[in-house]
Design a protein around this motif. Structure first.
Motif, PDB file in Angstrom:
ATOM      1  N   GLY A 165      66.213  -2.028  38.058  1.00 31.99           N
ATOM      2  CA  GLY A 165      64.887  -1.458  38.283  1.00 31.99           C
ATOM      3  C   GLY A 165      63.781  -2.346  37.720  1.00 31.99           C
ATOM      4  N   ALA A 166      64.045  -2.944  36.590  1.00 29.91           N
ATOM      5  CA  ALA A 166      63.049  -3.834  35.979  1.00 29.91           C
ATOM      6  C   ALA A 166      62.850  -5.092  36.808  1.00 29.91           C
ATOM      7  CB  ALA A 166      63.470  -4.198  34.564  1.00 29.91           C
ATOM      8  N   LEU A 167      63.804  -5.359  37.706  1.00 27.37           N
ATOM      9  CA  LEU A 167      63.686  -6.521  38.595  1.00 27.37           C
ATOM     10  C   LEU A 167      63.085  -6.133  39.944  1.00 27.37           C
ATOM     11  CD1 LEU A 167      67.085  -8.154  37.668  1.00 27.37           C
ATOM     12  CD2 LEU A 167      64.826  -9.177  37.324  1.00 27.37           C
ATOM     13  N   GLY A 168      62.623  -4.890  40.031  1.00 29.06           N
ATOM     14  CA  GLY A 168      61.945  -4.475  41.252  1.00 29.06           C
ATOM     15  C   GLY A 168      62.874  -4.082  42.384  1.00 29.06           C
ATOM     16  N   VAL A 169      64.150  -3.879  42.068  1.00 30.96           N
ATOM     17  CA  VAL A 169      65.082  -3.461  43.123  1.00 30.96           C
ATOM     18  C   VAL A 169      64.875  -1.972  43.378  1.00 30.96           C
ATOM     19  CG1 VAL A 169      67.495  -3.269  43.796  1.00 30.96           C
ATOM     20  CG2 VAL A 169      66.720  -5.217  42.420  1.00 30.96           C
ATOM     21  N   ARG A 170      64.603  -1.645  44.618  1.00 25.91           N
ATOM     22  CA  ARG A 170      64.309  -0.262  44.960  1.00 25.91           C
ATOM     23  C   ARG A 170      65.557   0.614  44.786  1.00 25.91           C
ATOM     24  NH1 ARG A 170      61.659  -0.197  50.589  1.00 25.91           N
ATOM     25  NH2 ARG A 170      61.406  -2.318  49.794  1.00 25.91           N
ATOM     26  N   SER A 171      65.365   1.759  44.148  1.00 27.57           N
ATOM     27  CA  SER A 171      66.503   2.668  43.975  1.00 27.57           C
ATOM     28  C   SER A 171      66.535   3.638  45.146  1.00 27.57           C
ATOM     29  CB  SER A 171      66.373   3.432  42.661  1.00 27.57           C
ATOM     30  OG  SER A 171      65.223   4.259  42.717  1.00 27.57           O
ATOM     31  N   ARG A 172      67.739   4.130  45.439  1.00 28.56           N
ATOM     32  CA  ARG A 172      67.892   5.061  46.562  1.00 28.56           C
ATOM     33  C   ARG A 172      67.316   6.428  46.251  1.00 28.56           C
ATOM     34  NH1 ARG A 172      74.149   4.499  48.138  1.00 28.56           N
ATOM     35  NH2 ARG A 172      73.749   3.969  50.297  1.00 28.56           N
ATOM     36  N   ASP A 173      67.287   6.782  44.968  1.00 24.02           N
ATOM     37  CA  ASP A 173      66.804   8.114  44.608  1.00 24.02           C
ATOM     38  C   ASP A 173      65.285   8.104  44.399  1.00 24.02           C
ATOM     39  OD1 ASP A 173      66.471   6.764  42.250  1.00 24.02           O
ATOM     40  OD2 ASP A 173      67.892   7.972  41.100  1.00 24.02           O
ATOM     41  N   GLY A 174      64.647   7.008  44.667  1.00 26.04           N
ATOM     42  CA  GLY A 174      63.195   6.951  44.561  1.00 26.04           C
ATOM     43  C   GLY A 174      62.690   6.911  43.131  1.00 26.04           C
ATOM     44  N   SER A 175      63.591   6.778  42.155  1.00 30.43           N
ATOM     45  CA  SER A 175      63.124   6.709  40.769  1.00 30.43           C
ATOM     46  C   SER A 175      62.314   5.424  40.594  1.00 30.43           C
ATOM     47  CB  SER A 175      64.309   6.761  39.812  1.00 30.43           C
ATOM     48  OG  SER A 175      65.196   5.709  40.093  1.00 30.43           O
ATOM     49  N   ALA A 176      61.444   5.466  39.616  1.00 28.83           N
ATOM     50  CA  ALA A 176      60.486   4.377  39.443  1.00 28.83           C
ATOM     51  C   ALA A 176      61.174   3.050  39.143  1.00 28.83           C
ATOM     52  CB  ALA A 176      59.531   4.724  38.298  1.00 28.83           C
ATOM     53  N   VAL A 177      60.715   2.019  39.773  1.00 29.74           N
ATOM     54  CA  VAL A 177      61.168   0.658  39.444  1.00 29.74           C
ATOM     55  C   VAL A 177      59.918  -0.204  39.311  1.00 29.74           C
ATOM     56  CG1 VAL A 177      63.331   0.953  40.713  1.00 29.74           C
ATOM     57  CG2 VAL A 177      61.368  -0.114  41.842  1.00 29.74           C
ATOM     58  N   GLU A 178      60.108  -1.369  38.728  1.00 27.26           N
ATOM     59  CA  GLU A 178      58.976  -2.274  38.545  1.00 27.26           C
ATOM     60  C   GLU A 178      58.381  -2.625  39.910  1.00 27.26           C
ATOM     61  OE1 GLU A 178      57.491  -3.572  35.628  1.00 27.26           O
ATOM     62  OE2 GLU A 178      56.101  -3.985  37.284  1.00 27.26           O
ATOM     63  N   SER A 179      57.089  -2.510  40.036  1.00 24.05           N
ATOM     64  CA  SER A 179      56.480  -2.788  41.342  1.00 24.05           C
ATOM     65  C   SER A 179      55.550  -3.997  41.294  1.00 24.05           C
ATOM     66  CB  SER A 179      55.702  -1.558  41.829  1.00 24.05           C
ATOM     67  OG  SER A 179      54.682  -1.270  40.887  1.00 24.05           O
ATOM     68  N   ASP A 180      55.343  -4.557  40.124  1.00 24.40           N
ATOM     69  CA  ASP A 180      54.479  -5.729  40.010  1.00 24.40           C
ATOM     70  C   ASP A 180      55.312  -6.991  40.148  1.00 24.40           C
ATOM     71  OD1 ASP A 180      52.777  -7.769  39.342  1.00 24.40           O
ATOM     72  OD2 ASP A 180      52.450  -7.114  37.276  1.00 24.40           O
ATOM     73  N   PRO A 181      55.126  -7.748  41.211  1.00 20.26           N
ATOM     74  CA  PRO A 181      55.987  -8.927  41.400  1.00 20.26           C
ATOM     75  C   PRO A 181      55.827  -9.949  40.264  1.00 20.26           C
ATOM     76  CG  PRO A 181      54.220  -8.854  43.043  1.00 20.26           C
ATOM     77  CD  PRO A 181      54.192  -7.547  42.322  1.00 20.26           C
ATOM     78  N   ARG A 182      54.664  -9.991  39.666  1.00 15.52           N
ATOM     79  CA  ARG A 182      54.490 -10.950  38.585  1.00 15.52           C
ATOM     80  C   ARG A 182      55.332 -10.547  37.354  1.00 15.52           C
ATOM     81  NH1 ARG A 182      50.274 -14.817  36.971  1.00 15.52           N
ATOM     82  NH2 ARG A 182      49.140 -14.305  38.870  1.00 15.52           N
ATOM     83  N   ALA A 183      55.417  -9.250  37.104  1.00 14.52           N
ATOM     84  CA  ALA A 183      56.253  -8.783  35.991  1.00 14.52           C
ATOM     85  C   ALA A 183      57.731  -9.101  36.262  1.00 14.52           C
ATOM     86  CB  ALA A 183      56.054  -7.280  35.787  1.00 14.52           C
ATOM     87  N   VAL A 184      58.143  -8.908  37.506  1.00 12.62           N
ATOM     88  CA  VAL A 184      59.524  -9.254  37.875  1.00 12.62           C
ATOM     89  C   VAL A 184      59.756 -10.748  37.662  1.00 12.62           C
ATOM     90  CG1 VAL A 184      61.106  -9.446  39.827  1.00 12.62           C
ATOM     91  CG2 VAL A 184      59.759  -7.352  39.505  1.00 12.62           C
ATOM     92  N   TRP A 185      58.841 -11.534  38.117  1.00 17.78           N
ATOM     93  CA  TRP A 185      58.949 -12.986  37.988  1.00 17.78           C
ATOM     94  C   TRP A 185      59.054 -13.409  36.522  1.00 17.78           C
ATOM     95  CZ3 TRP A 185      59.742 -16.921  41.281  1.00 17.78           C
ATOM     96  CH2 TRP A 185      59.511 -18.217  40.825  1.00 17.78           C
TER      97      TRP A 185
END
Lengths: 470, 470, 470
Positions: A79-99
């Motif tokens: 999730g911290a890498l921005g991979v979308r979860s199937r249950d819609g739980s929050a994941v990182e959405s800022d590409p710069r944070a993932v980077w």
């Protein structure tokens, strides 16, 4: 102070100066050859729409299962890498944070092919001159993000810049192939072809198998309730794929098992698997269809590829939360000699068939695959695959197959990737490693230098075109 | 212009100049040692009759399954290579046409041991100075054909020229050994011995097994209906083979399984297999006989060899049309630790037994074979076999077995061939690769140079003589 | 004249001069780092009593199963080596005679790690300058024997001289840990910790299993008749071991199988195995306990080690006469992907668990172990083990695991030995071979030199401390 990025011109060449000189000379002859990419997973929509890629993380990190698996293995949540979860739980959405998170863990990739490919993308594709780490993360992000907004980094421009002569994508018969149609209709000169991957209508253990088969037959105007109708639907869709440029089929099976049942047994098996297959029936059906596909390949000329031996989605919790292809696939032992018996009894002596075998079980290189491919006219060896698409993997492949199967029963390189920007890097690693292997043979007086030049070109270009009939 | 044939004096030596110098020095000490060939398949009739070989194709191509398999894998029909079909259908009968076809495909052998052996035969045995290809085919043919008509290329002259101290052929107990008798009676000084290979009377799955056993027992004056008679017939024929110089037995089994059944179970099993064995009974019978052979070896001193793990004649259509040994044999996974348990429980601690283990499954080198041979007094490791009788195969063998089994639990080199003219080339490859391995140990200061010289000689000569009691 | 003992400063480094220079520089940075020995089999009584070792043979030969197996394989009886027989039959009792017999067979170890370790012990530990052989045997014996009588060769002095920062021994929960208590009570600064190895109360096939469990539960004040009591006893003893410094558990199982049964099934299974287990129940019980141990490790923080895949005491006659650990253990094929499924489903995604996997089946390095450890947060790869604790074994380990699992999913080196004097030699071999591997990556421009220095230190020191929580 940031460390300079080192894409050394001699990378991957042997350390011994004499052998290195031979490798350099061989490589000079193949470095700039066009890329033939006969098997991969790029998205044809890229080339159809030619829309810009959105951002560095979405392009280079989030879809790359090699990257995800390594970070995850060291405790980084998907999730911290921005991979979308199937249950819609929050994941990182800022590409710069993932980077940034990726960059701060980049040392984990030391010694891996991902590191070599990624360094190439940074340095050669984007002109970055510093090593990626936590400190240089933002700089790299900004360079890449800016580049992606330019015309030069649109998919078609990259395709041309990369020197791609032809690339194959992979679709299932349930796919409309609309993107391939759009590419052809656009008048763009890039050659993007499809490949026929019928797993969703071949593997009874696929979720929704019976529905898949119903759609598959209906779209072909065939009767899905009878095995003859099912086979006819394959013929229909294969012809449709051929019309969209396909020259190959691809089969991702748990094992290499093949079967050659009577018509009555096929009909009865087909009915059972449509009604809900047992594990043994599912295996037997996949086995039978491989032989059917070989029969059709002899009819229509499509080259056949078999990729067996993976335990898909071994990590069940991860599958449930994030879906497939997130780094949780694990190879298993895979037997070929008995498994391929039925298909080879039927078609193995027919030089009109080309069946390209892949493996993740390196044990079989010298014991099974090289002896099989060094005997049967219908068989060829695919290049080192997936976990073994790496310098050491390539070295093991040549060391263990060449003496029994020679070079001409192999088919050049496949990049097998959806990581579009890394494609030149992957072909470059293969060309360097093949030149390294050939240079060693020359240095040890096991091969003439002139022969090695012929072979270097064959391995980089000619064999792939010939084997895949491209 | 034809390319010169390059039999470089440094071939197969490491590229690093320092290591190469060590390898050269080691090789200089063993290059000219006599050839001890303790296991092979030359025809004793050659040495008995000393008749000239007929022509280049019949000598060098048609009987060589390595050559046939590679050409066949690339679509060359066996009939076009002059291989006689069982159904009497027409095949190429002109040896020059066969030779030309081979020469025009010679590039397929790049990187294979066949290429190294064949180049040696061309250059060293026949003095040819050009590379073989379509253009030089006729020239090479003529040189060889002319040579074969001379006294110097008669079997005995070659035997002497090749520096063969002793060679073992392989015969079944159904063989009269008349050729060996003729050799001895001739007064010729060449030492040609037989080896006892009882597979046709041990493997119930051999076609004609019951008839074989009947003949086998009858010629020994024993009662074929009882197990005791069957064993006594083995003792009779083993003594007959010993008298013809045999110091070893050889066993080509599908697996390494052994058994140690009670007398009652043996008797019952024997009756069942004579009546027509199930697959499991056949396997059990072979397993039991291996243990019986070990018992007899302790009695009569014959060294025992086990060659398991091949799926013979995997290509059924080819078997039906052309018969066995045409390149369609494929290795399979082969387990030794459990399989050898029964025999080792009975005889493994007896230093009077020498059981030499071979494998085509390289996975077992470090996992099973080196640990077994590095413990049991009765076990030794045979050299890399068949597909692995090659530079890389030899490298893997030493890399994976030396650290656990050492050098002295190995038995030197076997050429295992019926390709008589290639025998010196095969021993030369083994000597070069062993010197290369030793040179690397010396260069890395893992072994002293003086020790390496001792070992080079042991691997080239001493160990084979000692292990095979020659 | 005796040959000089050659402990060359460049031993094990690559022959290529450029690569060797890099290896030397890397090694210079790690050569003198303290030894972290997180897994081994030294006797804590040595450090508790600090009594002198008795004589060269009893210290260096008789307890070393690597030495025994090689000599035995070449026909040297164990009795002649002073190994005590269980039946009390006469064995050699003169340590000098044992030593002479060993010395006269020392050439058998050429090319083996035993030779490298032993040479180090002779040269570095005892200052001997000549090679060991039949002629120098007495000289070497006398030098060693005299040294062992000095204070400098007492266990604690050697521990300090060897630069050991921490060493783990291995005890079963039936052990009182009295020696560890005595060490701590003595005020000596050396850090000697235990490790929890519960095999005797986990493996129902251990002789005396039910009695073991009864004692195990009784000493914990738990009810041995119920599964809950059995688990509580584990918790009790784990806490006791933690108090004696343990940071890890160790599990030596025939296979890597794990299970995750319901409470009812566990209770029923437990009753069955106490009453006398079937082979399948024994396997299932071991499998279930591995998962229970993982659960407890998450609770108490102990790192878990799994050492599967050995056929113990394959030589039954030797076991009966001389007991376990005499060189008759043989590795077998070992599957991990399916086997570990139950445990990984339960705990594989939990970064609080560290499960370190070992193998003797090198086939699984690239196929199973590197992919598993390169994905699951709970998994790490142990170093090459036992037969593979050797230069070539280490090379194969890095070549086959690095590209998929990286360096940071490995845990540094374990010496895994009871041969106390060889411990520095073993760590030195590992440091040299890791520097050799890193130097090759640098020379081939696959890794920066600065990064290689970081990694050399990590592999020699940091990773072991971190992974074992020492």
């Amino acid at each position: 102070m940031p460390r300079p990025l080192d894409l050394h011109p001699d990378r991957l060449f042997p350390a011994d100066p004499g052998t290195r000189a031979i490798a350099r000379a061989l490589y000079a002859g193949v470095r700039a050859l066009p890329i033939v990419s006969p098997h991969g997973h790029t998205d044809p929509a890229w080339f159809a729409t030619n829309a810009p890629f959105s951002d560095p993380a979405s392009l280079l990190i989030i879809p790359d299962h090699y990257v995800l698996r390594m970070l995850y293995s060291q405790g980084v949540p998907l999730g911290a890498l921005g991979v979308r979860s199937r249950d819609g739980s929050a994941v990182e959405s800022d590409p710069r944070a993932v980077w940034r998170l990726f960059a701060s863990h980049y040392h984990l990739f030391r010694g891996t092919p991902s590191r070599m490919w990624f360094d190439w993308v940074l340095g050669e594709a984007f002109g970055i001159t510093v090593q990626l780490d936590a400190e240089t993360a933002d700089h790299c992000y900004e360079v890449i993000d800016a580049a992606l907004k330019t015309e030069a980094f649109r998919p078609r421009a990259l395709f041309e810049r990369f020197g791609i002569e032809v690339i194959a994508t992979t679709e299932s018969p349930l796919d409309s192939l609309e993107h391939h149609a759009a590419i052809r209709a656009s008048g763009w000169s890039g050659r993007v072809v499809t490949a026929y991957r019928p797993d969703p209508v071949v593997d009874p253990e696929t979720p929704g198998f019976a529905e898949n088969v119903a759609r598959f037959a209906a779209s072909a105007g065939e009767d899905a309730t009878r095995y003859a109708g099912y086979l006819a639907a394959h013929r229909f869709h294969r012809a449709r794929f051929r019309a969209a440029g396909a020259t190959s089929t691809d089969h991702g099976h748990p094992t290499a098992r093949t079967a050659d049942l009577s018509s009555e047994d096929c009909e009865a098996l087909y009915r059972r698997v449509l009604a809900g297959a047992s594990a043994e029936d599912a295996e037997l059906f996949r086995a039978q269809i491989l032989t059917e596909m070989a029969t059709m390949s002899i009819e229509d000329g499509m080259v056949m590829q078999l990729h067996p031996g993976v335990h898909r989605s071994h990590n069940r919790a991860l599958l449930e939360r994030f879906g497939r292809d997130k780094g949780g696939d694990i190879p298993v032992s895979c037997e070929y000699v008995a498994a391929l018996g039925a298909l080879l009894d039927r078609h193995g002596n027919n030089p009109d068939l080309t069946l390209i075998l892949f493996t993740l079980d390196e044990d079989v290189y010298s014991r099974e695959l090289a002896p099989l491919a060094g005997h049967y006219p219908a068989l060829r060896l695919g290049p080192p695959w997936w976990f073994h698409d790496s310098p050491e993997g390539m070295r093991r492949f040549r060391e263990r197959t060449t003496e029994t199967a020679g070079f001409y029963n192999t088919v050049g390189f496949n990049d097998d990737t959806r990581a579009f920007l890394s494609i030149p890097a992957r072909h470059d690693v293969a060309r360097r490693m093949d030149c390294t292997w050939l240079a060693q043979l020359v240095a040890e007086h096991r091969l003439g230098e002139e022969e090695a030049h012929d072979l270097a070109r064959a391995l980089a270009y000619d064999l792939a075109k010939a084997a895949y009939r491209l």
